[in-house]
Design a protein around this motif. Structure first.
Motif, PDB file in Angstrom:
ATOM      1  N   ALA A   1     -12.501  24.479   5.653  1.00 24.03           N
ATOM      2  CA  ALA A   1     -13.479  25.080   4.773  1.00 24.03           C
ATOM      3  C   ALA A   1     -14.773  25.257   5.573  1.00 24.03           C
ATOM      4  O   ALA A   1     -15.061  24.475   6.483  1.00 24.03           O
ATOM      5  N   VAL A   2     -15.537  26.286   5.264  1.00 25.67           N
ATOM      6  CA  VAL A   2     -16.764  26.562   6.011  1.00 25.67           C
ATOM      7  C   VAL A   2     -17.865  25.628   5.514  1.00 25.67           C
ATOM      8  O   VAL A   2     -18.341  25.779   4.388  1.00 25.67           O
ATOM      9  N   PRO A   3     -18.294  24.651   6.331  1.00 24.48           N
ATOM     10  CA  PRO A   3     -19.406  23.804   5.891  1.00 24.48           C
ATOM     11  C   PRO A   3     -20.699  24.613   5.921  1.00 24.48           C
ATOM     12  O   PRO A   3     -20.996  25.291   6.898  1.00 24.48           O
ATOM     13  N   PHE A   4     -21.455  24.542   4.835  1.00 19.26           N
ATOM     14  CA  PHE A   4     -22.664  25.350   4.734  1.00 19.26           C
ATOM     15  C   PHE A   4     -23.782  24.501   4.149  1.00 19.26           C
ATOM     16  O   PHE A   4     -23.547  23.583   3.371  1.00 19.26           O
ATOM     17  N   GLY A   5     -25.026  24.837   4.525  1.00 15.66           N
ATOM     18  CA  GLY A   5     -26.160  24.024   4.086  1.00 15.66           C
ATOM     19  C   GLY A   5     -26.282  22.779   4.927  1.00 15.66           C
ATOM     20  O   GLY A   5     -25.916  22.763   6.113  1.00 15.66           O
ATOM     21  N   SER A   6     -26.771  21.705   4.331  1.00 14.79           N
ATOM     22  CA  SER A   6     -26.974  20.476   5.097  1.00 14.79           C
ATOM     23  C   SER A   6     -25.665  19.945   5.667  1.00 14.79           C
ATOM     24  O   SER A   6     -25.647  19.371   6.757  1.00 14.79           O
ATOM     25  N   ARG A   7     -24.559  20.158   4.978  1.00 12.38           N
ATOM     26  CA  ARG A   7     -23.251  19.710   5.494  1.00 12.38           C
ATOM     27  C   ARG A   7     -22.826  20.530   6.710  1.00 12.38           C
ATOM     28  O   ARG A   7     -22.048  20.055   7.538  1.00 12.38           O
ATOM     29  N   GLY A   8     -23.355  21.733   6.834  1.00 13.76           N
ATOM     30  CA  GLY A   8     -22.954  22.627   7.913  1.00 13.76           C
ATOM     31  C   GLY A   8     -23.960  22.730   9.031  1.00 13.76           C
ATOM     32  O   GLY A   8     -24.038  23.773   9.697  1.00 13.76           O
ATOM     33  N   GLY A   9     -24.754  21.691   9.272  1.00 17.49           N
ATOM     34  CA  GLY A   9     -25.666  21.676  10.401  1.00 17.49           C
ATOM     35  C   GLY A   9     -27.014  22.306  10.139  1.00 17.49           C
ATOM     36  O   GLY A   9     -27.822  22.442  11.064  1.00 17.49           O
ATOM     37  N   MET A  10     -27.303  22.692   8.898  1.00 18.11           N
ATOM     38  CA  MET A  10     -28.569  23.359   8.587  1.00 18.11           C
ATOM     39  C   MET A  10     -29.674  22.395   8.182  1.00 18.11           C
ATOM     40  O   MET A  10     -30.771  22.832   7.828  1.00 18.11           O
ATOM     41  N   MET A  11     -29.391  21.108   8.227  1.00 16.19           N
ATOM     42  CA  MET A  11     -30.438  20.107   8.062  1.00 16.19           C
ATOM     43  C   MET A  11     -31.231  20.043   9.360  1.00 16.19           C
ATOM     44  O   MET A  11     -30.675  19.761  10.418  1.00 16.19           O
ATOM     45  N   HIS A  12     -32.530  20.331   9.284  1.00 13.86           N
ATOM     46  CA  HIS A  12     -33.363  20.345  10.486  1.00 13.86           C
ATOM     47  C   HIS A  12     -33.485  18.920  11.023  1.00 13.86           C
ATOM     48  O   HIS A  12     -33.996  18.036  10.327  1.00 13.86           O
ATOM     49  N   PRO A  13     -33.048  18.647  12.257  1.00 12.81           N
ATOM     50  CA  PRO A  13     -33.073  17.281  12.772  1.00 12.81           C
ATOM     51  C   PRO A  13     -34.462  16.661  12.882  1.00 12.81           C
ATOM     52  O   PRO A  13     -34.596  15.441  12.827  1.00 12.81           O
ATOM     53  N   CYS A  14     -35.501  17.489  13.040  1.00 12.97           N
ATOM     54  CA  CYS A  14     -36.846  16.960  13.265  1.00 12.97           C
ATOM     55  C   CYS A  14     -37.703  16.918  12.014  1.00 12.97           C
ATOM     56  O   CYS A  14     -38.764  16.294  12.024  1.00 12.97           O
ATOM     57  N   THR A  15     -37.290  17.596  10.943  1.00 12.11           N
ATOM     58  CA  THR A  15     -38.130  17.661   9.745  1.00 12.11           C
ATOM     59  C   THR A  15     -37.434  17.204   8.476  1.00 12.11           C
ATOM     60  O   THR A  15     -38.095  16.823   7.515  1.00 12.11           O
ATOM     61  N   GLY A  16     -36.113  17.286   8.432  1.00 11.74           N
ATOM     62  CA  GLY A  16     -35.393  16.946   7.212  1.00 11.74           C
ATOM     63  C   GLY A  16     -35.320  18.078   6.202  1.00 11.74           C
ATOM     64  O   GLY A  16     -34.806  17.892   5.106  1.00 11.74           O
ATOM     65  N   TYR A  17     -35.795  19.263   6.550  1.00 13.44           N
ATOM     66  CA  TYR A  17     -35.721  20.412   5.654  1.00 13.44           C
ATOM     67  C   TYR A  17     -34.379  21.123   5.850  1.00 13.44           C
ATOM     68  O   TYR A  17     -33.873  21.214   6.961  1.00 13.44           O
ATOM     69  N   SER A  18     -33.837  21.675   4.765  1.00 15.43           N
ATOM     70  CA  SER A  18     -32.589  22.429   4.903  1.00 15.43           C
ATOM     71  C   SER A  18     -32.476  23.594   3.943  1.00 15.43           C
ATOM     72  O   SER A  18     -31.783  24.571   4.231  1.00 15.43           O
ATOM     73  N   VAL A  19     -33.137  23.540   2.795  1.00 11.53           N
ATOM     74  CA  VAL A  19     -32.894  24.534   1.754  1.00 11.53           C
ATOM     75  C   VAL A  19     -33.329  25.925   2.192  1.00 11.53           C
ATOM     76  O   VAL A  19     -32.596  26.897   2.019  1.00 11.53           O
ATOM     77  N   ALA A  20     -34.532  26.066   2.765  1.00 10.51           N
ATOM     78  CA  ALA A  20     -35.019  27.398   3.139  1.00 10.51           C
ATOM     79  C   ALA A  20     -34.126  28.041   4.199  1.00 10.51           C
ATOM     80  O   ALA A  20     -33.783  29.230   4.098  1.00 10.51           O
ATOM     81  N   ASP A  21     -33.738  27.278   5.209  1.00 12.34           N
ATOM     82  CA  ASP A  21     -32.883  27.816   6.259  1.00 12.34           C
ATOM     83  C   ASP A  21     -31.536  28.229   5.675  1.00 12.34           C
ATOM     84  O   ASP A  21     -30.983  29.278   6.021  1.00 12.34           O
ATOM     85  N   SER A  22     -31.022  27.421   4.765  1.00 18.81           N
ATOM     86  CA  SER A  22     -29.742  27.747   4.139  1.00 18.81           C
ATOM     87  C   SER A  22     -29.847  29.015   3.304  1.00 18.81           C
ATOM     88  O   SER A  22     -28.969  29.887   3.364  1.00 18.81           O
ATOM     89  N   LEU A  23     -30.919  29.146   2.517  1.00 15.35           N
ATOM     90  CA  LEU A  23     -31.104  30.361   1.722  1.00 15.35           C
ATOM     91  C   LEU A  23     -31.199  31.592   2.623  1.00 15.35           C
ATOM     92  O   LEU A  23     -30.633  32.647   2.324  1.00 15.35           O
ATOM     93  N   ALA A  24     -31.917  31.449   3.743  1.00 17.71           N
ATOM     94  CA  ALA A  24     -32.093  32.574   4.649  1.00 17.71           C
ATOM     95  C   ALA A  24     -30.788  32.997   5.311  1.00 17.71           C
ATOM     96  O   ALA A  24     -30.639  34.155   5.713  1.00 17.71           O
ATOM     97  N   LEU A  25     -29.839  32.063   5.428  1.00 17.52           N
ATOM     98  CA  LEU A  25     -28.585  32.359   6.127  1.00 17.52           C
ATOM     99  C   LEU A  25     -27.437  32.738   5.193  1.00 17.52           C
ATOM    100  O   LEU A  25     -26.341  33.060   5.657  1.00 17.52           O
ATOM    101  N   VAL A  26     -27.676  32.698   3.896  1.00 27.09           N
ATOM    102  CA  VAL A  26     -26.619  33.030   2.944  1.00 27.09           C
ATOM    103  C   VAL A  26     -26.060  34.423   3.205  1.00 27.09           C
ATOM    104  O   VAL A  26     -24.833  34.612   3.269  1.00 27.09           O
TER     105      VAL A  26
END
Length: 396
Positions: free
Chosen positions: A255-280
């Protein structure tokens, strides 16, 4: 007895947090048949979500934003104003902007999530051309973590520290009562657009994270330093999750991991939602063109950015408070492009490499740079025991 129905769809999305709901919504709008699964699909998401305004995709309406901070503040060696609008998302507004009216929404818990098959605990089986796994992160354990304890305070009470239209992205002022020989943390505080302000002491990079009781103590110390007294009945939120979830491997049947499960959790900030929305839409476009979503989401340059950010995470996790202040002061005096390369850009590896090099080069005194790059004190806070820590003068 369990249900044994089999549903054949184009796209199955497992998990309906903001990322999963956005993915299901955009797939539905692109004409795919969509089934979305979540144990509580109607629940309004508990966490507070924030981001830089320019990170949000164009298709998201303004109603998804609760409040905007035109020039947020960073306190390092001195006060720095960041000329880049920052916003807090409206959870209800974001949800309403992502309707799933033409999708099938199932209430249930997935017990099997494979490349083309999802099984639920009640026996329901869904077969899909593509399955996206957006369930969030696995358990923390001893992984490098983001930990935060947030207290929601009425805006009029919070005014001595955070006035209307202002926000503190990182407040490193020595007001949290932590001594120099204790792991560092900073304050994050923004108005939420509903008459309250969140004060959230935050730790980044510690293995296993910082306990909630320690973060709460530090938050209360900061508020007291500004004459803010609480009743003890204020609502709170807790965050505690790993920062080192890697991007998925290519060429693996999954299955395609997406969002924080798919590596989109920023390692230095802990942000993930904006990057995930932008990549949808990157993922949805890949499906429409018959391409591999993982390959499109994670080209070589994006994986290089992730690798470099991981070096930043390891550096964060071994610094003292003084070193953290010096490092953040150097970083937030970098160029706007350099700041965006670290904080937001998914694949700007040239600017990221330059800003990381310059941040280390401008961190002073010179010997602290050895800690940043891991030549010394690589495991400084490993197994630090907050319950057995000596009571320093700062903690009294």
């Amino acid at each position: 007895m369990g249900v044994s129905a089999v549903r054949d769809v184009d796209v199955c999305v497992v998990g309906l947090g903001p990322t999963g709901r956005a993915l299901a919504h955009r797939a539905m709008r692109a004409g795919f048949s969509v089934t979305a699964i979540d144990p509580r699909p109607d629940r309004l998401w508990p966490p507070t979500y924030s981001c830089w305004v320019d990170e949000l995709p164009d298709w998201l309406p303004p109603s998804a934003i609760a409040t905007t901070i035109p020039t947020p503040t960073v306190w390092a060696k001195s006060e720095l104003r960041i000329d880049r609008p920052y916003c807090v998302l409206s959870k209800s507004g974001l949800r309403e902007a992502l309707p799933l009216d033409d999708a099938t929404v199932l209430t249930g818990r997935a017990t099997r999530v494979d490349a083309h098959v999802v099984e639920l605990a009640d026996g329901t089986t869904i077969t899909a051309a593509t399955v996206f796994d957006t369930r969030g992160l696995p358990t923390l354990g001893r992984r490098r973590a983001a930990s935060a304890h947030g207290i929601f305070v009425a805006a009029e009470t919070a005014a001595p520290m955070v006035a209307d239209g202002e926000g503190l992205l990182l407040d490193w002022r020595p007001e949290n009562g932590a001594g120099p020989d204790e792991p560092p943390s900073f304050l994050y505080s923004v108005p939420l657009g509903d008459g309250t302000v969140i004060f959230e002491e935050t730790s980044l990079g510690l293995r296993g994270g910082m306990p909630q009781h320690e973060l709460r103590r530090r938050t209360l110390n900061r508020l007291a330093a500004h004459g803010i007294r609480l009743t003890g009945t204020e609502p709170t939120e807790a965050a505690h999750y790993p920062l080192d979830q890697p991007p998925p491997k290519r060429g693996v049947a999954q299955a395609v991991p997406f969002g924080s499960r798919g590596g989109m959790m920023h390692p230095c900030t802990g942000y993930s939602v904006a990057d995930s929305l932008a990549l949808v839409d990157t993922a949805i476009t890949a499906l429409r063109q018959g391409r591999d979503p993982i390959a499109e989401l994670w080209p070589r340059r994006a994986r290089l950015v992730y690798w470099m950010r991981m070096r930043g995470l390891w550096g964060l996790g071994r610094l003292t408070t003084e070193q953290s202040i010096a490092m953040f002061d150097a970083f937030f005096n970098a160029s706007p492009r350099g700041q965006r390369a670290l904080l937001s850009a998914h694949d700007d590896y040239t600017a990221l490499g330059a800003v990381l090099f310059n941040t280390v080069a401008h961190t002073w005194p010179f010997h602290w740079r050895y800690d940043l790059v891991g030549w010394t004190h690589r495991n400084r806070w490993l197994d630090y025991d907050f319950d057995q820590a000596p009571v320093s003068a700062a903690r009294r």
